[in-house]
Design a protein around this motif. Structure first.
Motif, short mmCIF file in Angstrom:
data_model
loop_
_atom_site.label_atom_id
_atom_site.label_comp_id
_atom_site.label_asym_id
_atom_site.label_seq_id
_atom_site.Cartn_x
_atom_site.Cartn_y
_atom_site.Cartn_z
N MET A 147 0.83 -1.21 0.00
CA MET A 147 0.00 0.00 0.00
C MET A 147 0.87 1.26 0.00
N SER A 148 1.97 1.23 0.77
CA SER A 148 2.83 2.40 0.85
C SER A 148 3.47 2.71 -0.50
N PHE A 149 3.75 1.64 -1.27
CA PHE A 149 4.31 1.85 -2.61
C PHE A 149 3.29 2.53 -3.51
N VAL A 150 2.04 2.12 -3.42
CA VAL A 150 0.96 2.72 -4.22
C VAL A 150 0.80 4.20 -3.88
N VAL A 151 0.95 4.54 -2.61
CA VAL A 151 0.84 5.94 -2.18
C VAL A 151 1.92 6.79 -2.86
N ALA A 152 3.17 6.32 -2.81
CA ALA A 152 4.27 7.06 -3.43
C ALA A 152 4.07 7.18 -4.94
N LEU A 153 3.63 6.09 -5.57
CA LEU A 153 3.40 6.10 -7.01
C LEU A 153 2.25 7.02 -7.39
N THR A 154 1.22 7.05 -6.57
CA THR A 154 0.07 7.93 -6.83
C THR A 154 0.49 9.40 -6.76
N ALA A 155 1.30 9.74 -5.77
CA ALA A 155 1.78 11.12 -5.65
C ALA A 155 2.59 11.52 -6.87
N LEU A 156 3.45 10.61 -7.32
CA LEU A 156 4.26 10.88 -8.50
C LEU A 156 3.39 11.06 -9.74
N ALA A 157 2.44 10.15 -9.94
CA ALA A 157 1.55 10.22 -11.10
C ALA A 157 0.72 11.51 -11.09
N PHE A 158 0.26 11.89 -9.90
CA PHE A 158 -0.54 13.12 -9.77
C PHE A 158 0.28 14.35 -10.18
N LEU A 159 1.51 14.42 -9.71
CA LEU A 159 2.34 15.58 -10.05
C LEU A 159 2.69 15.59 -11.53
N MET A 160 3.00 14.43 -12.11
CA MET A 160 3.29 14.36 -13.54
C MET A 160 2.09 14.81 -14.37
N LEU A 161 0.89 14.38 -13.97
CA LEU A 161 -0.31 14.77 -14.70
C LEU A 161 -0.55 16.27 -14.58
N ALA A 162 -0.37 16.81 -13.38
CA ALA A 162 -0.57 18.24 -13.18
C ALA A 162 0.41 19.06 -14.02
N ALA A 163 1.68 18.62 -14.05
CA ALA A 163 2.68 19.33 -14.84
C ALA A 163 2.35 19.25 -16.32
N ALA A 173 11.49 10.09 1.70
CA ALA A 173 11.32 9.73 3.10
C ALA A 173 10.16 8.77 3.33
N LEU A 174 9.32 8.53 2.32
CA LEU A 174 8.15 7.68 2.48
C LEU A 174 8.52 6.20 2.55
N PRO A 175 7.72 5.40 3.24
CA PRO A 175 7.98 3.95 3.30
C PRO A 175 7.99 3.31 1.92
N VAL A 187 10.78 0.43 -2.82
CA VAL A 187 11.30 0.44 -4.18
C VAL A 187 12.80 0.16 -4.18
N GLY A 188 13.52 0.83 -3.29
CA GLY A 188 14.96 0.63 -3.21
C GLY A 188 15.34 -0.79 -2.87
N GLU A 189 14.61 -1.41 -1.97
CA GLU A 189 14.90 -2.79 -1.60
C GLU A 189 14.60 -3.75 -2.75
N ALA A 190 13.51 -3.48 -3.48
CA ALA A 190 13.14 -4.36 -4.60
C ALA A 190 14.17 -4.31 -5.71
#
Length: 466
Positions: free
Chosen positions: A1-17, A340-342, A347-350
């Motif tokens: 779930m934490s990975f989805v949160v980080a990915l959602t934030a990234l996708a949201f900013l990319m779409l806004a830009a 800083a997000l979980p 992602v780094g560990e994977a």
């Protein structure tokens, strides 16, 4: 779930830009929304302690570079130097090779040590004039600037002084000249394939009859076509900035030493000495000094042309510098929060599970640069946490650290140029264009740059060259 949160934030900013919304507004919203989903009580502390600290820290270091770069680009424009360069390029090279000219000038400056952000400001006025005189649609202009400034001279060519080539040396104990032949191979691949693509796009678009465009934003001010400066004089400030930057980079540490302190008896208004670590500011001081030298040179040699429009022109330049710096600083703050997000840790560990050391390092660095929107930021995060693993795996596979250096450096400049990248946003802001108009060409350059890393890895395994 934490990975989805980080990915959602990234996708949201990319779409806004991509849709043209202000990154200054949406970068903190996207990052803090991710923090809200992770721990609502942490939103305010993260905003003050991470986002604002990162953003203000970036402005403290680099806003003078943005400001002086914008002013330098403006006086180059007002002096008629950009028009002179355009006229000479059209006369001697021809209208059909404008992309080659722009890429070459951008490459010359970045390899000379000029910050890629400064290159955008400096090159845009004459590049826009060159496109206008050649009747090429302006919306294609970010492509050649990105190819010349953001790719092979940033991290592929050996010896480039750009930070993306310097960071790996501190972790791998290498130099900026690591793996020179692999770097040249990668640089040639990027330049040749990139120019072929840009020329294909130019021909395809111009076949439709589309011209330079009308009702465009941030157009360079025209100058009188008669009595243009000598083209050798016109290109002199561009070369002077590169030479001055190189000289100051070498000279400043000798003049100041490793550390410099201003005691209270020199400035009675302070209560404690002002101590500065010269190593941390040499690069920015050198660029700032070089830009001042370039500005003074233009003013001395073209004062008559610049004087009448200097006040109005510099007001426009300052406004552009503020916008570009704030855009990039907001991106930097966003990257700090996401790191800083979980989910980012997951992602780094994977990524550590990829077996081949060169592929592992390339994918890891490129992925983290893409997530943070910063080549230097993503690479720094990746190497800080995984450099020992990379070194150990490379030693086991008998891969020289010079090769690892070159692969990591080149990988940092691939997927970092997604829509939310600070350099991309700055380029579009300076040229007065939007993601919707011009991002297609930038993204293609991103793909070419990413494949170039795989090409270099394949070349090493096939030939063993370093």
């Amino acid at each position: 779930m934490s990975f989805v949160v980080a990915l959602t934030a990234l996708a949201f900013l990319m779409l806004a830009a991509y849709r043209g919304h202000s990154v200054i507004l949406f970068a903190p919203l996207a990052s803090l929304f991710a923090v809200l989903l992770a721990d609502p009580s942490a939103v305010a502390p993260v905003f003050s302690g991470i986002f604002m600290e990162k953003m203000v820290g970036f402005l403290k270091l680099y806003f003078p570079v943005f400001l002086l770069g914008a002013v330098f680009g403006k006086v180059i424009e007002l002096s008629g130097f950009s028009e002179s360069i355009v006229a000479a390029a059209v006369r001697y090279i021809g209208k059909s090779r404008v992309n080659l000219v722009i890429v070459f000038v951008c490459a010359l400056l970045t390899y000379g040590g000029v910050s890629l952000f400064v290159v955008v400001f400096a090159v845009y006025p004459f590049a826009a004039e060159l496109y206008r005189k050649s009747g090429i649609p302006k919306r294609l202009l970010p492509g050649p600037i990105a190819l010349g400034a953001f790719t092979f001279t940033m991290d592929a060519l050996p010896g480039t002084p750009q930070i993306q080539n310097i960071i790996p040396s501190t972790f791998f104990k290498t130099t900026g000249w690591a793996a020179p032949w692999l770097g040249v191979v990668g640089a040639v691949f990027i330049a040749v394939v990139g120019l072929i693509f840009l020329e294909w796009r130019r021909r395809k678009v111009m076949e439709t009859g589309e011209g330079y465009g009308t009702s465009l934003l941030n157009e360079p001010e025209g100058v009188e076509a008669s009595g243009l400066p000598n083209p050798f004089l016109a290109v002199a400030p561009l070369i002077l900035v590169g030479v001055s930057n190189f000289a100051l980079t070498k000279y400043l540490p000798y003049f100041y030493g490793a550390n410099f302190s201003v005691p209270p008896d020199v400035l009675p208004g302070i209560h404690a000495p002002i101590a500065v670590s010269i190593k941390t500011v040499t690069a920015t001081w050198a660029v700032e000094g070089a830009l001042l030298v370039g500005i003074v040179f233009v003013m001395l040699t073209a004062y008559g042309r610049v004087r009448a429009r200097f006040a109005a022109g510099t007001r426009t330049a300052v406004a552009g510098a503020l916008l570009a710096a704030m855009n990039t600083a907001s991106e930097y703050g966003f990257g700090g929060v996401i790191a800083a997000l979980p989910g980012f840790v997951i992602v780094g560990e994977a990524l550590k599970s990829i077996p081949n050391p060169l592929i592992n390092s390339a994918v890891t660095v490129s992925a983290l640069a893409g997530i943070t929107g910063s080549a230097s930021g993503g690479m720094s995060i990746a190497l800080a946490s995984m450099s020992e693993t990379f070194i150990r795996e490379a030693a086991a596979a008998r891969i020289p650290l010079d090769v690892l250096h070159r692969v990591v450096a080149m990988a940092s400049g691939g997927m970092d140029s997604l829509p939310h990248n600070g350099a991309v946003i700055t380029l579009l802001a300076v040229t007065g264009l939007t993601h919707r108009q011009s991002y297609r060409e930038i993204f293609a350059i991103t793909i070419i740059k990413t494949f170039a890393v795989l090409f270099v890895i394949a070349a090493y395994y096939a030939t063993g060259i370093v």
